[in-house]
Design an enzyme around this catalytic site. Structure first.
Site, short mmCIF file in Angstrom:
data_model
loop_
_atom_site.label_atom_id
_atom_site.label_comp_id
_atom_site.label_asym_id
_atom_site.label_seq_id
_atom_site.Cartn_x
_atom_site.Cartn_y
_atom_site.Cartn_z
CB CYS A 2 -1.36 -2.02 16.89
SG CYS A 2 -2.74 -0.95 17.28
NE ARG A 27 0.96 -5.67 12.89
CZ ARG A 27 0.42 -6.81 12.55
NH1 ARG A 27 0.88 -7.47 11.52
NH2 ARG A 27 -0.58 -7.32 13.24
CD1 TRP A 73 -5.07 1.81 11.21
CD2 TRP A 73 -6.60 0.73 12.43
NE1 TRP A 73 -6.26 1.88 10.54
CE2 TRP A 73 -7.22 1.22 11.26
CE3 TRP A 73 -7.37 0.02 13.35
CZ2 TRP A 73 -8.57 1.01 10.99
CZ3 TRP A 73 -8.71 -0.18 13.08
CH2 TRP A 73 -9.30 0.32 11.90
CG ASN A 99 -2.00 -6.02 17.07
OD1 ASN A 99 -2.97 -5.38 16.68
ND2 ASN A 99 -1.51 -7.05 16.40
N GLY A 100 -4.69 -5.48 19.23
CA GLY A 100 -5.92 -6.27 19.33
C GLY A 100 -7.00 -5.44 19.98
CD GLU A 484 -7.33 -5.17 -6.43
OE1 GLU A 484 -8.26 -5.34 -5.64
OE2 GLU A 484 -6.18 -4.89 -6.05
CE LYS A 488 -5.12 -1.87 -4.59
NZ LYS A 488 -5.23 -3.21 -4.20
CD GLU A 491 -6.25 -0.05 -1.09
OE1 GLU A 491 -5.89 -0.92 -1.88
OE2 GLU A 491 -6.40 -0.27 0.12
CG HIS A 507 -29.45 -2.92 -15.12
ND1 HIS A 507 -30.71 -3.15 -15.61
CD2 HIS A 507 -28.63 -3.77 -15.80
CE1 HIS A 507 -30.67 -4.11 -16.53
NE2 HIS A 507 -29.41 -4.49 -16.66
CE LYS A 606 0.42 -5.32 2.48
NZ LYS A 606 -0.23 -5.02 1.20
O1 M6R Z 1 -4.19 -9.61 4.35
P1 M6R Z 1 -5.49 -9.80 3.63
O2 M6R Z 1 -5.30 -10.20 2.22
O3 M6R Z 1 -6.42 -10.74 4.35
O4 M6R Z 1 -6.17 -8.37 3.64
C1 M6R Z 1 -7.45 -8.17 3.14
C2 M6R Z 1 -7.71 -6.71 2.92
O5 M6R Z 1 -7.62 -6.00 4.10
C3 M6R Z 1 -6.73 -6.11 1.90
O6 M6R Z 1 -6.77 -6.79 0.69
C4 M6R Z 1 -7.06 -4.62 1.64
O7 M6R Z 1 -8.27 -4.50 0.98
C5 M6R Z 1 -5.91 -3.97 0.86
N1 M6R Z 1 -5.55 -2.73 1.44
C6 M6R Z 1 -6.23 -3.76 -0.56
O8 M6R Z 1 -5.24 -3.10 -1.26
#
Ligand code: M6R
Length: 611
Positions: A2, A27, A73, A99-100, A484, A488, A491, A507, A606
């Site tokens: 949020c 956010r 969010w 937010n929280g 990674e 990517k 997501e 395996h 984010k």
């Molecule tokens: O702000 P942070 O690096 O602590 O965030 C960690 C993850 O939430 C963040 O890397 C998330 O996996 C991203 N959306 C990846 O692209």
């Protein structure tokens, strides 16, 4: 998650609020709302993105010199108009954004219902506004006092802004475990989750600490107290509002712009820390050389992409500094009573510096006496402030929810840390250190060359965009890059993807391989090269489709694979930086081809400030 924003001053609040909300959409974007003060309190809120709210308020009276806004969010209650913030009281005299998570909201809600309160939403937040109103009525007190007393009863995390019809020249804000910053211009206040939402008139900022409350009155200086009512002298910092300008600079999406920014963001991270002739001077490590040299163990805690950077860090620190490293998901670490001592160094990696699990993991590490160190991108963020020391990655604002440039900047910092520790401990030869540092200095140029292969990556992305599953394989320091690459793709394109160490394929995952399975193989590394070639052959023998990331002019894999993306030749140290570039681009092009919302993928945010 949020995003929250507030304005109080001489100008119309609405334009600032709406612009602030747009820059905070990273956010959360399940719903958006604003409350405006102009004699009465008017609230407008709508499910969906900020642009839905804009369409909804079109033609309505939006005047008012004070207001608050929220982009959500969803945690408690589905995304809907009803559950959108701001929340108001039954009498309509107070409005609040949050937010929280209020963890004891069930208990508080039952109590309030038993005293006749009627709730309109399913959110945890609504209990807080009812509580504040009840306390204010019962105690005949000022708004800030009621907020303090209410927050004393709250368990959980909050960043809130409250406004009252009966006290229209005032905004009251408070925080605990969720970020909040108060910006100040000439006789005006901007309050927000992030400085990115600050208007261009802000020249000073105050970051609130946990359990602090800020009282902003239009013609007075900011007043800060704890929620227990102890006055706090505000630590006011200068602020350059030009840094908060957001612009795609001609790119279709922020994510693409950020991928292309990597030569620059890496250069920024290296500047002043290494020299072209092979010297390294990493202040964050040098100032705490003893702690790092005497560390029995380094534990890296992080989440998502930052966790992948941690895995790369593990390879490098063990290789060059000869210190055992463990990399943990912060969310697991915090709940498993980890064995930590004061001889350990705990490193938290986080782009946002606000990730709730990473913050909680740090708290445990601190309690157990470990030395804590932060690798953060956002300056002044919570993790940057609670750690004993740290290094900023200097990647610049990252807006795309899928992390790209922040990841390569995290790897850059970790590489420098490994080399600096190796130097101090004498575990790396002088000549080798010089060579490695010189290579690092060339990295931005090599990334530029890797980006020039984008046309091919685009074509390959278009060819494979209809696949339902992808497998990513890598070995050694490129295994985290396989993870990674898969993250990517998932997501932003919503295609199922798995990353594996290449040797693990036999395996289990090999059972998945048939003519419909694209397998992305990271093969630009010379370590274990022959073994990777064997893995490619195993995939081909089962009719899998191989997309290989190779070094320029690698004819052997070129002949074997269905598609290849070439990246420049480099030393082993730099291979993960170069292999991740085409993987970022590949996921971008696939998601774009499928028409997905690349910068704001569904269900994600984010900054993950809830656990
Ligand atoms: O702000 P942070 O690096 O602590 O965030 C960690 C993850 O939430 C963040 O890397 C998330 O996996 C991203 N959306 C990846 O692209």
């Amino acid at each position: 998650m949020c995003g929250i924003v507030g304005y109080l001053g001489q100008n119309q609040a609405y334009p600032y609020l709406i612009e602030g909300l747009k820059s905070l959409e990273y956010r959360g974007y399940d719903s958006a709302g604003v409350a405006l003060m102009n004699g009465s309190l008017r609230v407008f809120k709508k499910q969906g993105k900020v642009r839905n709210l804009e369409a909804f308020v079109d033609g309505k009276n939006l005047s008012g010199n004070a207001g608050i806004g929220h982009t959500r969010w969803a945690t408690h209650g589905e995304p809907s108009d009803q559950n959108a913030h701001p929340h108001t009281t039954q009498k309509g005299s107070l409005a609040l954004i949050h937010n929280g998570i209020i963890e004891n909201y069930e208990t508080l809600r039952k109590e309030l219902i038993s005293r006749g309160h009627v709730f309109e939403s399913e959110t945890d937040t609504e209990v807080l506004i009812h509580l504040i109103e009840e306390i204010q009525i019962n105690n005949h007190c000022m708004l800030e006092k009621a907020v303090q007393l209410a927050l004393q009863r709250v368990e959980g995390a909050y960043a809130i802004i409250v406004m009252s019809k009966d006290d229209p020249e005032k905004l009251v804000a408070a925080r605990k475990s969720s970020p909040l910053v108060v910006g100040m211009g000439d006789n005006e206040y901007f309050i927000a989750s992030d400085t990115m939402a600050m208007g261009q008139h802000v020249n000073r900022v105050v970051y609130l600490d946990d359990e602090q409350i800020a009282i902003c009155r239009s013609t007075k200086e900011i007043e800060i107290k704890t929620i227990e009512d102890i006055p706090v002298t505000p630590y006011i910092e200068e602020f350059d509002s030009n840094l908060s300008i957001l612009d795609k600079q001609g790119f279709e999406h922020f994510m693409l712009k950020e991928i292309y920014e990597q030569p620059k963001s890496i250069r920024n991270g290296l500047r002043g820390r290494i020299t072209p002739d092979g010297e390294i001077h990493l202040k964050g490590i040098l100032e705490h050389a003893e702690r790092f040299c005497e560390a029995k163990r380094i534990i890296i805690v992080s989440c998502g992409t930052s966790w992948h950077a941690g895995l790369v860090g593990e390879y490098l620190i063990e290789k060059y500094a000869k210190v055992p490293v463990e990399v943990e998901y912060a969310s697991e670490f915090r709940y498993r009573d980890p064995l930590i001592t004061d001889e350990d160094v705990v490193i938290a990696i986080s782009q946002s510096g606000e990730t709730a699990d990473t913050l909680a993991a740090l708290e445990i590490a601190k309690e157990k006496g470990a030395f804590t160190f932060g690798i953060c991108n956002v300056v002044g963020s919570s993790i940057a402030r609670v750690t004993d020391a740290g290094i900023y990655t200097k990647a610049g604002n990252e807006i795309g929810v899928a992390s790209t440039k922040a990841f390569t900047s995290q790897m850059t910092v970790l590489t420098m840390m490994a080399l600096q520790m190796g130097k101090i401990k004498g575990t790396i030869e002088r000549a080798e250190l010089r060579d490695r540092v010189k290579e690092l200095d060339r990295l931005p140029d090599l990334i530029k060359q890797a980006l020039s292969g984008d046309k091919i990556t685009h074509l390959i992305g278009d060819l494979f965009a209809q696949a339902s599953n992808f497998l990513y394989l890598g070995r050694g320091v490129n295994f985290p890059i396989a993870l990674e690459g898969a993250l990517k793709l998932k997501e932003i394109s919503y295609i199922h993807a798995e990353g594996y160490p290449a040797a693990e394929m036999k395996h289990g995952p090999i059972a998945l391989i048939d003519e419909n399975m694209p397998v992305v193989v990271i093969a630009n590394s010379k370590e274990n090269y022959e073994k990777v070639v064997s893995n490619i052959q195993e995939v081909k023998a089962r009719n899998g489709k191989v997309i290989a990331i190779i070094e320029t002019d690698d004819r052997d894999i070129f002949k074997l694979a269905d598609a290849v993306i070439e990246v420049p030749k480099c030393s082993e140290l730099l291979t993960p930086f170069l292999s991740v570039i085409p993987l970022q681009l590949l996921s971008y092009h696939i998601a774009n081809k499928l028409g997905k919302d690349v910068d704001q993928p569904r269900n994600l945010a984010k900054s993950v400030t809830v656990e």
